[in-house]
Scaffold this active site. Structure first.
Site: not given
Ligand SMILES: Cc1ncc(COP(=O)(O)O)c(C=O)c1O
Length: 448
Positions: A153, A283, A255
């Protein structure tokens, strides 16, 4: 009464005000939540306030919080140093859409942690961070295609809402997964620009690179696939991807929205000793304020000074940047890592011991302060293992039974992991384990 019926009945008894308020919210807000994954049956508890390691719902139930905003809260709720910095900034203005020195301060704090990061741009979320990192990687390479890992994700923009939780019958060949678009409203044409590879299979990645030579411009990986049961890279997989990216001239994006600053001060790049070209963050860098960032090698990031677009009214606002600088420079110190790592170790071993003592079939995946429990003895190595072996409904019994005992063990759903904050103490971990020791025999009965 079936176990689940009992658990649900108790949940309803403990949360009548939540039920009522949730239905009211739902009259105004689709699914009654601000992000769809937060909705679950029979209804989510409605939160009144948060403090340190605790959340309180509107029925005044107190929960020890290991969800921590889907992993965003490594500093815990309302950390005093962060709150003080933000309060000070409130008096000085919360948004300037002009340059200000906090931009350099916060960017430098990130660059000090991540070896491969020369330059940083700020966003407001992880989604924006991955979207822009992918864009500048494509701009740099002049190629349109993205390669992502099956089951991972990366937020909810169009290019990554593919093959993150696709049903088994749509997955295709394990070494050459199909690109499955997973939201109505995302054009099917997007699938033509996104290739999908299996996790931990270097040969399969190489075959896809070969087949798409001069077409793939970016590879995005979450260095531990957190929402697929915290599946770690095996052997030299991440470094192998580095070498393949060099060979095929593909920009390598980590990521680190979840892993960043948690696995190590410099995230997974430091933890695994691998240098990506670009890193995305959000986060926990923001101490529970809405922020994201992406950064990386100067020659790629300078593309933003050319024709690769990155705009946003709220980007880099001083309010959240005060939070970022405080988190990175004052709160997440070396001793803070020692503290949460020791608690993580204790929690993980405590779970293993309790499962062994009570006969629960399962195992824990744990990396420093992040962990997850799987109630299966099958190894979970990638998305297909998770999909096949993790009984998501069974996990619900555990999750709600823990709630009943005042512990939110992790965000709702079997795919999610716990986060330990700097405001958790040993006694909170013991309380978590005591709750699990009560729940485990019920799970063991149900498994046999
Ligand atoms: C690995 C990863 N990338 C991107 C995101 C997206 O972040 P956001 O919810 O701040 O848009 C998340 C969200 O859980 C994530 O776990």
């Amino acid at each position: 009464m079936e176990l689940w019926d009992e658990i649900e009945a108790t949940y309803r008894e403990r949360t009548p005000t939540s039920e009522q308020r949730y239905h009211h919210i739902r009259e105004h807000v689709p699914a009654g939540v601000a992000s769809t994954y937060r909705a679950f049956e029979p209804y989510p508890m409605v939160i009144d306030r948060a403090d340190g390691p605790y959340l309180y719902d509107v029925d005044d139930n107190r929960y020890l919080d290991y969800d921590l905003n889907n992993g965003a809260g490594m500093v815990g709720h309302n950390h005093p140093a962060v709150t003080e910095a933000v309060r000070d900034q409130l008096e000085r203005g919360t948004l300037y859409t002009h340059p200000h020195e906090l931009l350099a301060e916060a960017a430098a704090a990130i660059a000090r942690r991540w070896e491969p990061v020369d330059l940083v741009r700020f966003t407001n979320s992880g989604t924006e961070s991955t979207m822009h990192a992918i864009r500048i990687a494509r701009a740099y390479s002049g190629r349109d295609k993205l390669l992502k890992i099956e089951g991972a994700y990366h937020g909810c923009h169009d290019y990554v809402l593919a093959s993150k939780a696709a049903p088994a019958h749509e997955l295709g060949h394990p070494e050459r997964p199909r690109t499955v678009i997973e939201s109505d409203g995302v054009p099917e044409a997007i699938a033509d620009t996104v290739e999908v590879a299996p996790w931990n299979d270097l040969e399969a990645v190489e075959a896809i690179f070969r087949e798409n030579r001069n077409e793939i411009g970016a590879l995005i990986v979450e260095p531990i696939v957190m929402n697929v049961g915290m599946t770690e890279p095996t052997g030299e997989f991440l470094q192998g991807l580095r070498e393949l990216c060099d060979e095929y001239q593909v920009s390598y994006i980590f990521d680190e929205v979840k892993t960043g600053v948690k696995l190590a001060p410099g995230g997974a790049a430091e933890y695994y000793g691998v240098e990506p070209d670009l890193v995305t963050m959000a986060k926990s860098i923001g101490g529970n304020y809405p922020v994201g960032a992406f950064g990386g090698r100067e020659e790629i990031m300078r593309g933003i000074e050319g024709d690769a677009a990155h705009f946003g009214t709220y980007n880099g606002n001083p309010l959240v940047l005060r939070a970022v600088s405080t988190v990175l420079e004052e709160v997440l110190t070396e001793s803070a890592y020692d503290h949460v790592d020791a608690l993580g170790e204790r929690l993980a071993t405590g779970y293993e011991e309790i499962m062994e003592d009570t006969g629960v079939v399962g195992h824990v995946a744990n990396v420093r302060s992040q962990g997850i429990v799987h109630f299966t003895d099958e190894p979970i190595r990638n998305y297909r293992d998770f999909d096949e072996h993790v009984d998501v409904e069974f996990h619900e019994n555990y999750w709600f039974a823990m709630l009943e005992r005042g512990v939110i063990p992790h965000p709702h759903h079997a795919s999610q992991q716990w986060t330990i904050s700097v405001q958790h103490e040993r006694e909170h971990v013991e309380e978590h384990l005591a709750a699990f020791a009560e729940v485990a025999p019920m799970l063991a009965d149900r498994q046999t």
